[in-house]
Design an enzyme around this catalytic site. Structure first.
Site, PDB file in Angstrom:
ATOM      1  N   LYS A  76     -11.985  93.845  59.184  1.00 44.91           N
ATOM      2  CA  LYS A  76     -11.026  93.847  58.077  1.00 44.91           C
ATOM      3  C   LYS A  76     -10.397  95.233  57.935  1.00 44.91           C
ATOM      4  CE  LYS A  76     -10.881  92.614  53.113  1.00 44.91           C
ATOM      5  NZ  LYS A  76     -11.681  92.146  51.945  1.00 44.91           N
ATOM      6  N   SER A 151     -10.089  87.753  49.797  1.00 42.31           N
ATOM      7  CA  SER A 151      -9.121  88.613  50.428  1.00 42.31           C
ATOM      8  C   SER A 151      -9.367  88.835  51.917  1.00 42.31           C
ATOM      9  CB  SER A 151      -9.119  89.966  49.716  1.00 42.31           C
ATOM     10  OG  SER A 151     -10.357  90.626  49.921  1.00 42.31           O
ATOM     11  N   SER A 175     -14.622  87.620  48.115  1.00 40.66           N
ATOM     12  CA  SER A 175     -13.717  87.742  49.267  1.00 40.66           C
ATOM     13  C   SER A 175     -14.323  87.550  50.640  1.00 40.66           C
ATOM     14  CB  SER A 175     -13.025  89.101  49.238  1.00 40.66           C
ATOM     15  OG  SER A 175     -11.959  89.042  48.337  1.00 40.66           O
TER      16      SER A 175
HETATM   17  N1  GLN Z   1     -10.267  87.010  44.472  1.00 42.76           N
HETATM   18  C1  GLN Z   1     -10.912  88.083  43.757  1.00 42.76           C
HETATM   19  C2  GLN Z   1      -9.903  89.076  43.279  1.00 42.76           C
HETATM   20  O1  GLN Z   1      -8.750  88.935  43.600  1.00 42.76           O
HETATM   21  C3  GLN Z   1     -11.955  88.730  44.602  1.00 42.76           C
HETATM   22  C4  GLN Z   1     -11.403  89.668  45.581  1.00 42.76           C
HETATM   23  C5  GLN Z   1     -12.459  90.331  46.393  1.00 42.76           C
HETATM   24  O2  GLN Z   1     -13.622  89.894  46.419  1.00 42.76           O
HETATM   25  N2  GLN Z   1     -12.083  91.409  47.037  1.00 42.76           N
HETATM   26  O3  GLN Z   1     -10.224  89.998  42.593  1.00 42.76           O
END
Ligand code: GLN
Length: 485
Positions: A76, A151, A175
Site C-alpha cells: 500500500k 482504504s 481498511s
Molecule cells: N473507512 C474508514 C474511514 O474512512 C476507515 C479507514 C481506514 O481504516 N483507514 O475512516
C-alpha cells in the site's frame, strides 16, 4: 507444478527453498501479470526494473534462511519506502520521495522480500471504496463495476487479481478487513502496538495499525510474523514476545468459547449476511467450539465516536502539509496565501471534510462536548470487550453489513459510506486484533467475509480459529481474468 500465479505465498517460499523456482521466475511472472492488469488501476508506482535486478541478485547468492526469500511484494502506498515515491494517494504528496523506510516494510525486505510497486488507496487512507484517491478509483477484480473496498483497495484488488502473492495494508477503522471481505481474501488488523507505525503516513495515530492481506490464513500468519516487531522508533510500539505465528498455527480449536454479540444484528444488514453469520456459527460448532451469546452494549456509539476521534487526530496529523516541508506547493502572494492555496488544491474533498470536522471538534468550546465525550465512549466500548472476554476467547461477527457495492453508489453520501465500517470500527477503538476471512458468496457471486475479534495480543488465537474455519468453509476465489482479456 500448478500455475506459478496460483501458488500461495507459503508454497512459493517452499519452492524457492527447494530450488524448484527462482526469485527471478516469480518476480517476472508477477510483473508481467501486473503489466497486463492496468485496467484495475491498482498500482500508483511500479518498481519493476529494480525488482528484477534484486531478484537476479537474490538468485546469484540466495539466502534460504529468510522467511520471504526473493518473494516479490507490492505494498500500500501509505508505507514510506526509501528513495521510492510515497504519495498516500494524495496530490499533496504527489512527488514525495522519502529518505527513510517504514519499519514494517524494512522488516519485509530484511526477510528477503522484494518491492515490485506501491498500491493505490483512498487519499490518506480515508475512505471505504478507494474512490477518494488522487490517482483515480481502483476496480475490483470480482466485477468491473464494483469497488474493492477501502482504504486498502489497491492492495485488495492486486492480491485478489494475483498481481502480488501477498500484500500489506493499514487499518484505522476497517481498511484491511473491509476490502478483504469485499474481494474474497484474508486480512488481519493486529493489536494496536504490534506493528510499528514508524514511517507510515499518519491518519489517526491512536487507531492506525498495519497488517497483512493474503490468500489464506497460513500466509497471513507468516506475513504477520515478519511485519510485527518491537520498535523504539514508535513510542506506542509494545515490547512483547511475538510468537512464530505460522509454525504455531493450530487447527484444533475444540473447547474454545466464541461470543456472538447481539448488538451486531444491525438495521440494514442484508439477510444474506445474517445467513452467513449463522453458517459461521455452525462451522465453529463443527470444529468443536462452543457458541455463547454476549452483549456489547455500546456498539451503537462506536461509529459516531470514531468519526470524531479519527478526524480530530487527522486534522492534527495533516497540519504538517503546508507546502513548506513536504510535496506539493501552490504559488501564493504571501505565506498565508501560499498555505491556503497549497492545502485547498493539494487535498481532496474527503480529506478536507475530515480536517474541518476534526478542527471543529477540537476547537475550544466544542472540545468537551465532542472530543472528550467521544474518548469517554471509546473507553466504554473497550470495557464492553473486556467484560465479554471474561466469558469468551474470541468473538464472531460479519466483517461488513453488505457485500461490495457499485462504483459511484455511495460516493455522494458520506454517512452511508461511513456505515460500512460498523463492524470493524469498534475493534480499532478498543485496540484489539481482528481478522476477516472469506466465508461465502452472495446471490451475485460477490464475496462475503466473517470477522473474528480477539483479546489483546491474541493474534495466534484468532489465526487458529480462522485456520480451522477456513478448512470447513473451503472458499475458492474465482475471477475469470476479465481485465486482462
Ligand atoms: N473507512 C474508514 C474511514 O474512512 C476507515 C479507514 C481506514 O481504516 N483507514 O475512516
Amino acid at each position: 507444478m500448478a500455475n506459478l500465479i496460483d501458488l500461495t505465498l507459503s508454497d512459493l517460499v517452499n519452492k524457492v527453498k527447494s530450488k524448484e523456482i527462482s526469485s527471478k521466475e516469480i518476480t517476472s511472472t508477477y510483473i508481467d501479470r501486473s503489466k497486463q492488469s492496468k485496467k484495475l488501476n491498482a498500482y500508483v508506482e511500479e518498481t519493476f526494473d529494480r525488482a528484477l535486478k534484486s531478484s537476479e541478485k537474490f538468485d546469484t547468492k540466495p539466502d534460504f534462511k529468510k522467511k520471504l526469500p526473493g518473494i516479490p511484494l507490492a505494498v500500500k502506498d501509505l508505507f514510506c519506502t526509501k528513495n521510492v515515491k510515497t504519495t498516500a494517494s494524495s496530490k499533496i504528496l504527489e512527488n514525495f520521495i522519502p529518505s527513510y523506510e517504514s519499519t514494517v516494510t524494512e522488516n519485509l525486505w530484511n526477510e528477503g522480500a522484494i518491492l515490485i510497486g506501491k498500491l493505490n488507496c483512498d487519499e490518506f487512507a480515508m475512505g471505504s471504496s478507494n474512490e477518494t484517491s488522487h490517482f483515480g478509483n481502483v476496480i475490483s477484480p470480482i466485477d468491473d463495476n464494483l469497488v474493492p473496498g477501502g482504504s486498502s483497495g489497491g492492495s485488495a484488488s492486486a492480491l485478489a487479481a494475483k498481481l502480488t502473492p501477498a500484500t500489506i495494508g493499514t487499518d484505522t477503522g476497517g481498511s484491511i478487513r473491509q476490502p478483504a471481505s469485499f474481494t474474497g481474501i484474508v486480512g488481519l488488523k493486529p493489536t494496536y502496538g504490534s506493528c510499528s507505525r514508524y514511517g507510515i503516513v499518519a491518519f489517526a495515530s491512536s487507531l492506525d495499525q498495519a497488517g497483512p492481506m493474503t490468500r489464506d490464513v497460513k500466509d497471513c500468519a507468516l506475513m504477520l510474523e515478519v511485519m510485527s516487531s518491537f520498535d523504539p522508533k514508535d513510542s506506542t510500539s509494545i515490547n512483547f514476545k511475538r510468537p512464530n505465528y505460522s509454525s504455531n498455527l493450530n487447527i484444533n480449536i475444540k473447547g474454545k468459547k466464541i461470543g456472538i454479540p447481539k448488538e451486531y444484528r444491525v438495521d440494514g444488514m442484508t439477510s444474506e449476511i445474517e445467513k452467513l453469520w449463522e453458517k459461521g456459527k455452525n462451522y465453529l460448532k463443527d470444529c468443536g467450539a462452543e457458541i455463547i451469546d454476549i452483549s456489547l452494549p455500546h456498539t451503537n456509539y462506536a461509529l459516531p465516536a470514531y468519526y470524531i476521534v479519527a478526524p480530530a487526530e487527522a486534522s492534527s496529523n495533516l497540519a504538517r502539509y503546508d507546502g513548506v516541508k513536504y510535496g506539493f506547493r501552490a504559488d501564493g502572494e504571501n505565506l498565508i496565501d501560499m498555505y491556503e492555496k497549497t492545502r485547498s488544491q493539494g487535498f481532496g474533498d474527503e480529506v478536507k471534510r475530515r480536517i474541518m470536522i476534526g478542527t471543529y471538534v477540537l476547537s475550544s468550546g466544542y472540545y468537551d462536548a465532542y472530543y472528550l465525550k467521544a474518548q469517554k465512549v471509546r473507553k466504554l466500548i473497550k470495557n464492553d470487550f473486556d467484560n465479554a472476554f471474561n466469558k469468551v476467547d474470541a468473538i464472531l461477527t460479519p466483517s461488513t453489513p453488505s457485500s461490495a457495492f457499485k462504483i459511484g453508489d455511495k460516493k455522494d453520501d458520506p454517512v452511508s459510506m461511513y456505515l460500512n465500517d460498523i463492524f470493524t470500527v469498534p475493534v480499532n477503538l478498543a485496540g484489539l486484533p481482528g481478522i476477516s476471512i472469506p466465508a461465502g458468496l452472495d446471490k451475485n457471486n460477490y464475496p462475503l467475509g466473517l470477522q473474528i475479534i480477539g483479546k489483546p495480543f491474541d493474534e495466534q488465537g484468532i489465526l487458529d480459529i480462522a485456520y480451522s474455519m477456513e478448512e470447513k468453509i473451503n472458499f475458492k476465489l474465482k475471477t475469470n481474468d476479465w481485465w486482462i482479456k
